[in-house]
Scaffold this active site. Structure first.
Site, short mmCIF file in Angstrom:
data_model
loop_
_atom_site.label_atom_id
_atom_site.label_comp_id
_atom_site.label_asym_id
_atom_site.label_seq_id
_atom_site.Cartn_x
_atom_site.Cartn_y
_atom_site.Cartn_z
N LYS A 31 7.84 44.84 23.97
CA LYS A 31 8.07 43.90 22.88
C LYS A 31 9.17 42.91 23.27
O LYS A 31 9.04 41.71 23.06
CB LYS A 31 8.49 44.68 21.64
CG LYS A 31 8.49 43.86 20.38
CD LYS A 31 7.10 43.81 19.79
CE LYS A 31 7.05 42.82 18.64
NZ LYS A 31 5.71 42.64 18.15
N HIS B 289 3.19 48.90 19.95
CA HIS B 289 2.33 48.11 20.83
C HIS B 289 1.50 49.05 21.70
O HIS B 289 1.56 50.27 21.54
CB HIS B 289 3.13 47.09 21.64
CG HIS B 289 4.12 47.68 22.62
ND1 HIS B 289 3.74 48.46 23.67
CD2 HIS B 289 5.46 47.60 22.66
CE1 HIS B 289 4.81 48.83 24.35
NE2 HIS B 289 5.87 48.34 23.74
N HIS C 17 2.86 52.30 23.32
CA HIS C 17 3.02 53.48 22.46
C HIS C 17 1.66 54.13 22.21
O HIS C 17 1.53 55.35 22.21
CB HIS C 17 3.65 53.09 21.12
CG HIS C 17 4.93 52.31 21.26
ND1 HIS C 17 5.10 51.06 20.72
CD2 HIS C 17 6.08 52.60 21.92
CE1 HIS C 17 6.30 50.61 21.02
NE2 HIS C 17 6.92 51.52 21.76
N CYS D 64 18.45 50.09 25.52
CA CYS D 64 18.08 51.44 25.96
C CYS D 64 18.90 52.48 25.20
O CYS D 64 18.55 53.65 25.20
CB CYS D 64 18.38 51.67 27.44
SG CYS D 64 17.41 50.71 28.57
N HIS E 227 15.27 45.99 30.61
CA HIS E 227 15.25 44.88 29.66
C HIS E 227 15.69 43.54 30.26
O HIS E 227 15.58 42.51 29.60
CB HIS E 227 16.11 45.22 28.44
CG HIS E 227 15.57 46.38 27.67
ND1 HIS E 227 16.03 47.67 27.82
CD2 HIS E 227 14.55 46.45 26.77
CE1 HIS E 227 15.34 48.48 27.04
NE2 HIS E 227 14.43 47.78 26.40
N CYS F 42 23.60 49.61 28.06
CA CYS F 42 22.51 48.75 27.58
C CYS F 42 22.21 49.10 26.12
O CYS F 42 21.74 50.21 25.85
CB CYS F 42 21.23 48.90 28.41
SG CYS F 42 19.85 47.96 27.66
N LYS G 96 6.32 45.02 33.04
CA LYS G 96 6.10 46.05 32.04
C LYS G 96 5.81 45.36 30.72
O LYS G 96 6.45 44.38 30.37
CB LYS G 96 7.36 46.90 31.89
CG LYS G 96 7.17 47.98 30.84
CD LYS G 96 8.45 48.69 30.46
CE LYS G 96 8.17 49.67 29.34
NZ LYS G 96 9.28 49.91 28.46
N CYS H 24 20.27 45.16 32.95
CA CYS H 24 19.47 46.36 32.70
C CYS H 24 18.16 46.22 33.48
O CYS H 24 17.47 45.20 33.36
CB CYS H 24 19.16 46.49 31.20
SG CYS H 24 17.90 47.73 30.88
N1 MSP Z 1 12.92 56.85 21.20
C1 MSP Z 1 12.82 57.05 22.58
C2 MSP Z 1 12.09 58.33 22.92
C3 MSP Z 1 12.70 59.57 22.33
S1 MSP Z 1 11.74 60.99 22.69
C4 MSP Z 1 12.68 62.27 22.22
C5 MSP Z 1 12.07 55.90 23.20
N2 MSP Z 1 11.29 55.18 22.38
S2 MSP Z 1 10.38 53.94 22.81
O1 MSP Z 1 9.86 53.38 21.60
O2 MSP Z 1 11.08 53.07 23.67
O3 MSP Z 1 9.18 54.58 23.53
C6 MSP Z 1 9.17 54.78 24.92
C7 MSP Z 1 7.85 55.38 25.28
O4 MSP Z 1 6.79 54.54 24.78
C8 MSP Z 1 7.60 55.49 26.76
O5 MSP Z 1 8.16 56.64 27.33
C9 MSP Z 1 6.10 55.55 26.75
O6 MSP Z 1 5.69 56.81 26.32
C10 MSP Z 1 5.74 54.50 25.71
N3 MSP Z 1 5.67 53.16 26.27
C11 MSP Z 1 6.33 52.06 25.84
N4 MSP Z 1 5.96 50.99 26.59
C12 MSP Z 1 5.08 51.37 27.52
C13 MSP Z 1 4.35 50.72 28.54
N5 MSP Z 1 4.43 49.42 28.76
N6 MSP Z 1 3.54 51.48 29.31
C14 MSP Z 1 3.39 52.81 29.11
N7 MSP Z 1 4.05 53.45 28.17
C15 MSP Z 1 4.91 52.77 27.36
O7 MSP Z 1 12.16 55.72 24.39
#
Ligand code: MSP
Length: 498
Positions: free
Chosen positions: A298, A17, A20, A128, A146, A125, A295, A143
């Site tokens: 998904k 989304h 990312h 997480c 979440h 969680c 925030k 959490c």
């Molecule tokens: N898999 C772990 C990260 C491992 S790194 C060695 C993880 N994955 S995640 O899919 O949850 O991705 C988290 C990251 O996605 C956040 O740190 C950020 O970079 C990005 N984001 C996800 N949602 C976001 C927002 N709503 N806003 C900004 N960034 C976001 O954590």
């Protein structure tokens, strides 16, 4: 110099989304800018495919975790060209080459004496894939991210002896005040360390979808260890038959949001030391994109689909909007209405119209040839030292402020058009030299500003620089050009939205 920049590797429990896309575009802005500075850049992104969130999501769908991983990893990989990310490699942690290196490195951590056995009890969680401390819990033992109720869990497992690195971490932060930027995020990391570090659990007996521990294959590795190591392992196999770790390790910059600060800013350097690796040089932490107050995620079901936005407006507009609207580092709300407003006033009017007008005037008044001219003194003041200011900001991952530096120039050029009124100068051609000078300065200003904007607006800048007959893309050779080149008109860079 080598410049190695990474994004987090994203969980494949769901589709990509905008959140990312945001981190990835930020890393891409920095990668592109560093290439413009002539650095030897390596840019990594990818997917984190093990762990409970992925196993649970697969179970809900009645498919295997690997099937789910394959399906969603393909979507993340497909996102990259759509958002115009210039990543040099895309790592997937289910790649056997990653697993092999993780096993070797973790065995080394064990052999070096940084692992011990113990019992863990805490609030867990599953989304997480992390235990929460009492202080982190939301109301009713939920959490905080979440907003789901958490269970207390107790298990026998292996621990990484994080507490043994307390002093070394404190020294790291003292010696390198900009190890984490911006400062207020660094302070969060430091205060977490100062509260006293506890050992962290390294394995899960219950988990089926994860890597076995090399010294105790009954236990599976906690996903974060396998995940963090991706930044290093990828260099071992990103290029067939080549080991890039000599060239690019330690990483120059990890980009991520604040949710995973603790893992990166505290556990990761310690894990590097335990494994005999140099820790990364810096991390840039940004905030959350919010929809309204929440925030965007998904699991909360309030996501803006980057594919849909880009199909309608293009990736440049999205990149521009996000870095302009949300001050990079902090949280910020985004909205469709806000997007459309910035698209029209800033991209279409301020920048797009400026470009069209300047090129049209050169064609109309000077047959498409940029006059030979001298730099206008009032304008040159505004352009003085701009590359240095811009670069210094991006060195600190100040993406919003750097963009503002470029946008000040866009606005300045628009004012210059209003002040000099070239269409009036053209009327009686009483002072053709002044018209030459004005047109020359507008083309030069547009050229320099557009070169700075390359990382933010990669596609638009390409079109415009081609029309301006600018072949260079580097910042070193950006100095002034004498004029005399033929330029072309462009169709509207940011067409009106219906
Ligand atoms: N898999 C772990 C990260 C491992 S790194 C060695 C993880 N994955 S995640 O899919 O949850 O991705 C988290 C990251 O996605 C956040 O740190 C950020 O970079 C990005 N984001 C996800 N949602 C976001 C927002 N709503 N806003 C900004 N960034 C976001 O954590």
């Amino acid at each position: 110099m080598a410049y190695y920049v990474t994004t987090p590797i994203y969980y494949v429990n769901a589709e990509p989304h905008l959140g990312h896309a945001y981190s990835t575009m930020a890393a891409d802005v920095l990668a592109r800018h560093m290439r413009q500075r002539g650095e030897d850049v390596f840019f990594l992104t990818g997917t984190d495919e093990h762990g409970e969130p992925v196993a649970n999501a697969a179970e809900r769908e009645g498919i295997s975790p690997q099937e789910l991983a394959d399906r969603n990893a393909a979507k993340f990989e497909a996102l990259m060209p759509i958002i115009d990310a210039t990543n040099d490699f895309f790592i997937r942690t289910s790649d056997p080459r990653h697993a092999e290196q993780v096993a070797t490195i973790m065995q080394r951590v064990y052999d070096n004496g940084w692992v011990s056995k113990g019992t863990y009890e805490g609030w867990y969680c599953p989304r997480c894939a992390d235990f929460k401390t009492e202080r982190e819990l939301g109301p009713g033992n939920t959490c905080p991210i979440h907003e789901i109720p958490l269970e207390k869990e107790r298990e026998e497992n292996w621990f990484f002896r994080l507490s043994a690195f307390q002093e070394r971490l404190e020294e790291l932060y003292e010696g390198q005040p900009d190890f984490v930027v911006p400062d207020f995020r660094r302070n969060e990391a430091v205060s977490f360390i100062e509260q006293g570090l506890e050992d962290v659990s390294l394995s899960r007996p219950k988990l089926k979808w994860g890597m076995p521990l090399p010294w105790d294959p009954e236990q599976r590795m906690y996903v974060w260890f396998d995940a963090l190591l991706n930044y290093y392992t990828a260099l071992g196999f990103a290029r067939e038959g080549e080991d890039l770790s000599e060239r690019y390790w330690p990483a120059s910059l990890h980009v991520m949001a604040k949710d995973i600060l603790k893992f990166h800013a505290v556990i990761w350097p310690a894990l590097c030391w335990a494994a005999g690796l140099e820790p990364p040089r810096r991390m840039a932490i940004h905030g959350f994109l919010l929809m309204g107050e929440k925030k965007m995620s998904k699991s909360l079901g309030n996501v803006l689909d980057p594919f849909a936005v880009i199909e309608r407006f293009g990736a440049d507009a999205l990149r521009f909007y996000l870095f302009r609207e949300v001050s990079f580092g902090g949280d910020g709300s985004i909205s469709t209405a806000g997007f459309e407003a910035r698209y029209e006033t800033e991209l279409a009017n301020d920048y797009g119209n400026l470009a069209s007008r300047v090129l049209a005037m050169v064609e109309r008044y000077r047959d498409g040839t940029v006059p030979l001219g001298a730099v206008d003194a009032t304008l040159s003041e505004d352009f003085e030292g701009v590359v240095e200011r811009f670069s210094e900001l991006l060195d600190r991952a100040e993406l919003t402020q750097a963009l503002e530096v470029a946008w000040v120039l866009v606005r300045r050029l628009n004012r210059f058009v209003e002040e000099t009124r070239p269409w009036e100068l053209a009327k009686d051609e009483a002072d053709p030299a002044r018209l030459d000078e004005v047109l020359y300065n507008l083309v030069e200003g547009l050229r320099v500003t557009t070169l700075l904007l390359v990382p933010y607006l990669p596609a638009t800048s390409e079109t415009l620089l081609a029309a301006l007959r600018e072949e260079g893309r580097g910042l070193a050779e950006l100095g002034s050009r004498p004029g005399g080149q033929k330029v072309e008109r462009v169709s509207p860079l940011f067409p009106k939205i219906d």
